[in-house]
Write a protein that holds these residues in place. Structure first.
Motif, PDB file in Angstrom:
ATOM      1  N   THR A 361     -28.262 -15.020   3.298  1.00 26.60           N
ATOM      2  CA  THR A 361     -29.183 -14.177   2.545  1.00 26.60           C
ATOM      3  C   THR A 361     -30.563 -14.829   2.532  1.00 26.60           C
ATOM      4  OG1 THR A 361     -28.697 -15.254   0.436  1.00 26.60           O
ATOM      5  CG2 THR A 361     -27.276 -13.400   1.087  1.00 26.60           C
ATOM      6  N   PHE A 367     -36.424 -10.751  -4.992  1.00 26.03           N
ATOM      7  CA  PHE A 367     -35.096 -10.201  -4.716  1.00 26.03           C
ATOM      8  C   PHE A 367     -34.381 -11.026  -3.657  1.00 26.03           C
ATOM      9  CE2 PHE A 367     -37.424  -6.548  -6.361  1.00 26.03           C
ATOM     10  CZ  PHE A 367     -36.510  -5.980  -7.225  1.00 26.03           C
ATOM     11  N   THR A 368     -33.071 -11.163  -3.838  1.00 28.71           N
ATOM     12  CA  THR A 368     -32.219 -11.728  -2.799  1.00 28.71           C
ATOM     13  C   THR A 368     -31.734 -10.581  -1.925  1.00 28.71           C
ATOM     14  OG1 THR A 368     -31.483 -13.539  -4.222  1.00 28.71           O
ATOM     15  CG2 THR A 368     -30.098 -12.997  -2.339  1.00 28.71           C
ATOM     16  N   HIS A 369     -31.960 -10.687  -0.622  1.00 21.24           N
ATOM     17  CA  HIS A 369     -31.604  -9.636   0.329  1.00 21.24           C
ATOM     18  C   HIS A 369     -30.289  -9.996   1.019  1.00 21.24           C
ATOM     19  CE1 HIS A 369     -35.830  -8.926  -0.466  1.00 21.24           C
ATOM     20  NE2 HIS A 369     -35.745  -7.752   0.125  1.00 21.24           N
ATOM     21  N   VAL A 382     -28.854  -4.686   0.838  1.00 22.28           N
ATOM     22  CA  VAL A 382     -28.588  -4.781  -0.596  1.00 22.28           C
ATOM     23  C   VAL A 382     -29.574  -5.771  -1.199  1.00 22.28           C
ATOM     24  CG1 VAL A 382     -26.897  -5.365  -2.363  1.00 22.28           C
ATOM     25  CG2 VAL A 382     -26.158  -4.237  -0.256  1.00 22.28           C
ATOM     26  N   ARG A 383     -30.157  -5.390  -2.334  1.00 20.86           N
ATOM     27  CA  ARG A 383     -31.124  -6.262  -3.003  1.00 20.86           C
ATOM     28  C   ARG A 383     -30.658  -6.558  -4.419  1.00 20.86           C
ATOM     29  NH1 ARG A 383     -36.529  -2.882  -2.164  1.00 20.86           N
ATOM     30  NH2 ARG A 383     -35.089  -1.259  -2.882  1.00 20.86           N
ATOM     31  N   ARG A 384     -30.675  -7.836  -4.775  1.00 18.52           N
ATOM     32  CA  ARG A 384     -30.317  -8.288  -6.108  1.00 18.52           C
ATOM     33  C   ARG A 384     -31.456  -9.135  -6.664  1.00 18.52           C
ATOM     34  NH1 ARG A 384     -26.760  -5.036  -5.488  1.00 18.52           N
ATOM     35  NH2 ARG A 384     -24.538  -5.409  -5.239  1.00 18.52           N
ATOM     36  N   THR A 385     -31.678  -9.046  -7.955  1.00 17.56           N
ATOM     37  CA  THR A 385     -32.673  -9.905  -8.584  1.00 17.56           C
ATOM     38  C   THR A 385     -32.326 -11.368  -8.328  1.00 17.56           C
ATOM     39  OG1 THR A 385     -33.080  -8.286 -10.321  1.00 17.56           O
ATOM     40  CG2 THR A 385     -33.757 -10.542 -10.762  1.00 17.56           C
ATOM     41  N   ARG A 387     -31.528 -15.028  -8.773  1.00 20.98           N
ATOM     42  CA  ARG A 387     -30.948 -15.685  -9.940  1.00 20.98           C
ATOM     43  C   ARG A 387     -31.940 -16.621 -10.608  1.00 20.98           C
ATOM     44  NH1 ARG A 387     -25.053 -18.178  -9.419  1.00 20.98           N
ATOM     45  NH2 ARG A 387     -24.740 -15.931  -9.121  1.00 20.98           N
ATOM     46  N   HIS A 427     -37.606  -4.602 -11.434  1.00 19.66           N
ATOM     47  CA  HIS A 427     -36.325  -4.921 -10.806  1.00 19.66           C
ATOM     48  C   HIS A 427     -35.346  -3.758 -10.736  1.00 19.66           C
ATOM     49  CE1 HIS A 427     -37.055  -9.291 -10.593  1.00 19.66           C
ATOM     50  NE2 HIS A 427     -37.725  -9.120 -11.724  1.00 19.66           N
ATOM     51  N   ASN A 432     -29.116  -2.304  -7.834  1.00 18.75           N
ATOM     52  CA  ASN A 432     -29.342  -3.538  -8.588  1.00 18.75           C
ATOM     53  C   ASN A 432     -28.948  -3.377 -10.050  1.00 18.75           C
ATOM     54  OD1 ASN A 432     -30.207  -6.283  -8.708  1.00 18.75           O
ATOM     55  ND2 ASN A 432     -32.173  -5.639  -9.554  1.00 18.75           N
ATOM     56  N   ALA A 435     -27.420  -6.467 -12.096  1.00 22.00           N
ATOM     57  CA  ALA A 435     -28.370  -7.484 -12.556  1.00 22.00           C
ATOM     58  C   ALA A 435     -29.122  -7.007 -13.791  1.00 22.00           C
ATOM     59  CB  ALA A 435     -29.349  -7.833 -11.435  1.00 22.00           C
TER      60      ALA A 435
END
Length: 498
Positions: A361, A367-369, A382-385, A387, A427, A432, A435
């Protein structure tokens, strides 16, 4: 008592003040068309009829820059009018911290017209003097401190006016994959372009790059040479040199800044974009059109950029030549934040064939992709905030709650609601939601702990906390559309994925 040498003696403030170059001419934009309306700031017209019946003077500058991409503009300073200075002043943040002169927005406004006329006169007779920036530090998500330079109020006004004038030229020149600190372009526009590029283009490798200490290492000599490609007005160039040489004040001591531009100064983002336009953007555009054998995408936001490649045979030479290119202009890639990874629609299958773990990733703009699959088994991004970003924000909330714990609950609830809504505003992207739920839940936990520490009898039960959360903390809701939809709507099919 000796007066502060940096205090202005010209401001009308009734209240007591508080605190040539070897750059190749061939490095030009290749086949780039810019969507109209990227620059929405313009010189103020004197009458409403003039606004409706004739283009402003800056509109004519913009058109001249568009017609002749090599033209050097020698008459720009007269566009810095009292009206433009007023617009610049009104565009400043009202509650921003004061510089070393201690003058706030409210104090300057009390005699605004007299102050602006005096400032305009000093500018045009050459009596304006730039003041040093006040050095402050803010915490970064990784625990380190980021230095910021807070300019004096008049410096902010003049810098903002100069940015409006220069943007009429540089918004014509800047390439489409440059998104940082530009009119009508945001971080989410950069994220959308990256998402669309990874899904629609044949990308299998990604260069996740970061320039080490970019804003602190910009070479002033090279920067002025780059500016002089387009700007020939010596009065504008003299202003830029004044700001670069103004230095910083820290703990009462002045120091000269021989490199870099102060982060936080209004002029710094534009100067940074100009520097990277010539050092990176034009070079990478030419590289991928002349050297690349497969498809290549580029997305840059300030000094953070992502380059996607179809072939590893393009990715490795690009990275090596980029290192050489940056060193030539006193820059270097951050060794710990720059890496070449397998990523894209074929990454999962290719790594499985090699009996490797799932694709790596990368982090970009908060964002973490992640390489993911949709319900039909096709590749999706997929994108997540990140950490570390969420942890840093929650830590700040916890610290502030302890300071506010004796305030009335409605006061705390209103403040927390603003914090949560602000977090969601950035965000709350598709997919997402987990998160967002986690952030809201953790804020509620911190609030419960702070309320329970008011006194020995102040324990707050979870049912009570649930009621407070429902009353004051907004529930997660996706605020942003799918990236492909917004990207297509903004470009209207006229701008290719770069």
């Amino acid at each position: 008592m000796m007066d502060d040498p940096w205090k202005s003696d010209r401001l009308v403030v009734p209240a007591k003040s508080s605190n040539k170059t070897d750059i190749e001419v061939a490095e030009t934009v290749e086949g780039r068309s810019l969507a109209k309306g990227n620059t929405d700031e313009q010189n103020a017209s004197r009458t409403q009829s003039r606004i409706l019946d004739a283009p402003s003077a800056l509109d004519r500058v913009r058109e001249a820059a568009r017609r002749d991409r090599k033209r050097k503009f020698k008459e720009l300073f007269h566009h810095i009018t009292v009206d433009l200075l007023r617009e610049a002043f009104n565009g400043l943040q009202r509650k921003a911290a004061a510089g070393i002169d201690g003058v706030t927005w409210q104090q300057y406004e009390e005699s605004l017209e007299a102050n602006l006329r005096d400032l305009h006169a000093r500018l045009h007779r050459g009596a304006y003097r730039a003041k040093p920036s006040r050095r402050v530090y803010i915490p970064k998500a990784d625990g380190r401190q980021r230095p910021l330079g807070i300019a004096s109020l008049e410096d902010k006004v003049v810098q903002r006016a100069v940015v409006v004038v220069l943007n009429t030229i540089y918004e014509v020149d800047f390439l489409g994959f440059s998104y940082g600190f530009r009119p009508r372009r945001s971080q989410h526009d950069a994220l959308d372009a990256l998402n669309v590029g990874l899904i629609r283009k044949k990308v299998s490798w990604l260069l996740d790059a970061d320039i080490r200490g970019f804003f602190d290492t910009i070479d002033h000599g090279w920067l002025m040479k780059f500016v002089e490609h387009r700007i020939g007005d010596e009065r504008v160039l003299r202003l830029l040199r004044k700001w670069l040489a103004a230095g910083v004040m820290e703990h009462g001591a002045w120091s000269l800044s021989e490199r870099g531009t102060p982060q936080g100064a209004t002029i710094s983002p534009l100067l940074a974009n100009i520097y990277l336009h010539y050092v990176f953007d034009l070079w990478s555009q030419r590289w991928r059109t002349r050297r690349g054998r497969g498809e290549t995408i580029v997305v840059r936001y300030a000094d953070d950029f992502i380059v996607g490649f179809q072939r590893i045979g393009d990715a490795k030479p690009f990275l090596e030549e980029l290192r050489t290119r940056l060193r030539r202009f006193a820059l270097e890639l951050h060794p710990e934040k720059t890496r070449l990874i397998r990523f894209g629609r074929f990454a999962r299958q290719q790594r499985a064939e090699r009996r490797e773990m799932r694709p790596e990733t990368f982090n970009f703009l908060g964002f973490t992709h992640i390489c993911g699959e949709n319900s039909r088994g096709n590749f999706t991004l997929v994108r997540r905030t990140m950490r570390v970003r969420m942890t840093a924000k929650l830590h700040a909330v916890k610290t502030e709650l302890l300071r506010r714990r004796h305030q009335p609950i409605p006061t705390q609830g209103q403040w927390l609601g603003q914090v949560v809504r602000g977090f969601f505003a950035y965000h709350a992207v598709p997919a997402n939601g987990a998160a967002l739920d986690a952030f809201r839940s953790q804020v509620k936990r911190h609030w419960k702990r702070a309320l329970s520490r008011r006194s020995q009898r102040a324990y707050v039960s979870w049912p009570r906390m649930q009621t407070l959360g429902d009353r004051w903390l907004p529930r997660p809701r996706i605020c942003h559309p799918w990236p492909q939809d917004r990207f297509d709507a903004k470009t209207r099919g006229k701008s290719p994925v770069r």
